[in-house]
Design an enzyme around this catalytic site. Structure first.
Site, PDB file in Angstrom:
ATOM      1  N   SER A   1      45.458  32.857  31.750  1.00 55.51           N
ATOM      2  CA  SER A   1      46.152  33.759  30.840  1.00 55.51           C
ATOM      3  C   SER A   1      45.979  33.298  29.388  1.00 55.51           C
ATOM      4  O   SER A   1      44.855  33.222  28.903  1.00 55.51           O
ATOM      5  CB  SER A   1      47.628  33.845  31.240  1.00 55.51           C
TER       6      SER A   1
ATOM      7  N   ASP B   1      42.471  35.269  35.398  1.00 56.07           N
ATOM      8  CA  ASP B   1      43.294  36.477  35.237  1.00 56.07           C
ATOM      9  C   ASP B   1      43.681  36.789  33.793  1.00 56.07           C
ATOM     10  O   ASP B   1      44.857  37.019  33.494  1.00 56.07           O
ATOM     11  CB  ASP B   1      44.552  36.387  36.109  1.00 56.07           C
TER      12      ASP B   1
ATOM     13  N   HIS C   1      50.036  37.324  38.958  1.00 58.49           N
ATOM     14  CA  HIS C   1      49.310  36.903  37.760  1.00 58.49           C
ATOM     15  C   HIS C   1      49.003  35.404  37.793  1.00 58.49           C
ATOM     16  O   HIS C   1      47.937  34.977  37.355  1.00 58.49           O
ATOM     17  CB  HIS C   1      50.133  37.255  36.520  1.00 58.49           C
TER      18      HIS C   1
END
Length: 390
Positions: free
Chosen positions: A154, A179, A353
């Protein structure tokens, strides 16, 4: 050592989280009827070998960065966590990748996160944070830096790309991003504040925070949550600007789960249809813990993390790996780049996530295969036999 870590060592926790026979480490824990899940915290040294604070001398200050390390030979995997998380989010993954291939791991608490202490902790710009990465490598290894593989999730994935694109890690071997894609990240920014407001402001205990993280789906792996949530929370301060409400999200989640269980036991009749039965309330204890970083106050940096990220990623002249929780996350530039074979990609479905926390075993396998394919390292034992030849 933080107050949370001192509490853990004094509590004399078991050497590893208890697991059912046949349950692999890092897999989702499914408990049978009548059995309660253990939300007690687990300290860092069950997964990492050492912990240290390294000092980076700046022109006008000295900044201290917390790092966790494992392994003694092979390339270095420099692990950068996502926004609001800490180096502990890599704990379970680190133990698994070390067992699969010859490598070293260095997990970093980034600026403003975890137990890192810097003079200007509010400066989370991509420029400053990527410079931190270069300075950390220089402080650890100097001119003799070993081959380094940057791996980021992220926000940390974005910082890894910025660091690689600026050539701040001269011995950079490869780049792995987990991700984070420019298109979907930019689209999600408008709803980020709403998501952050939906989280509880305080927790009554460490166990309470771990329970919320699992029940809310923020972390879908109980083993990982028990170690990584320690890096996300801190002792509650009396002068906190945003005191907690009497009914936090975790109380609501527990309440709803108990109602569902009662409905099943009583023939599936919804409680709201029953008369003269007061709604069951959950007691809210005195708040003891809150988030270490107020992510809502970092909004001015969000666009700088992700704007132009896809083209930066594609421009890095090193072997690249993109791990996603869903193929729908690909934007146009990356879709074209993937079709042209400019990077390796793998989708790990049924993950949230926090892919590396939800499925640390699968992420370890994917990264191990990527490292072996590009001849960055060698497999340990017979593990190489599970990977296809390229």
């Amino acid at each position: 050592m933080s107050s949370l870590e001192k509490e853990l060592f004094l509590s004399k926790l078991p050497s590893r989280p208890p697991m059912r026979p046949g349950l692999q480490a890092g897999s989702k824990m499914r408990m049978g009827p009548g059995r309660k899940r253990d939300f007690s915290p687990v300290p860092w040294n069950h997964y990492f070998e050492t912990m240290e604070d390294i000092t980076i001398a700046r022109e006008i200050s000295k900044d201290s960065f917390r790092i966790y390390k494992s392994g003694s030979d092979g390339p270095v995997l420099l692990l950068l966590h996502g926004g609001g998380h800490s180096a502990l989010s890599w704990a379970v993954f680190s133990s698994m990748i070390i067992s699969r291939v010859k490598c070293r791991v260095v997990a970093v608490d980034l600026r403003g996160h975890g137990d890192t202490k810097v003079v200007n902790s509010d400066d989370l710009s991509a420029e400053t944070m990527s410079r931190d990465v270069g300075d950390i490598v220089d402080t650890l290894y100097g001119a003799d830096a070993p081959p380094i593989l940057l791996i980021g999730h992220s926000m940390g994935g974005a910082i890894a790309v910025h660091s690689a694109a600026k050539n701040l890690v001269p011995s950079l071997l490869g780049l792995c991003v987990i991700d984070v894609v420019e298109g979907t990240a930019m689209d999600a920014l408008n709803s980020m504040q709403t998501f952050l407001r939906s989280r509880p402001k305080v927790f009554s205990s460490v166990e309470n925070a771990i329970e919320w993280s699992v029940k809310s789906g923020q972390i879908r792996n109980l083993e990982s949550a028990r170690v990584s949530m320690l890096g996300q929370i801190k002792r509650y301060e009396d002068d906190l600007d945003t005191p907690g409400s009497s009914q936090s999200f975790i109380d609501t989640a527990i309440h709803e789960e108990e109602e569902e269980e009662e409905e099943e036991e009583e023939g599936g009749i919804p409680k709201k249809e029953k008369k003269n039965e007061p709604t069951k309330s959950i007691k809210q204890d005195t708040p003891e813990y809150t988030w270490r970083i107020e992510l809502s106050k970092t909004e001015k940096y969000w666009e700088g993390w992700f704007r132009g990220l896809s083209n930066l990623f594609l421009s890095c002249p090193i072997p690249k790996l993109l791990l996603l929780a869903g193929v729908d996350r690909l934007d146009r530039d990356l879709t074209i780049g993937q079709m042209q074979g400019k990077f390796q990609m793998q989708v790990l479905p049924q993950c949230g996530h926090a892919v590396h926390e939800d499925a640390p075993d699968k992420v370890a396998e994917a990264i191990a295969a990527y490292m072996i394919r590009n001849r960055f390292t060698e497999a340990k034992g017979d593990i190489q036999s599970i990977y296809p030849s390229f």
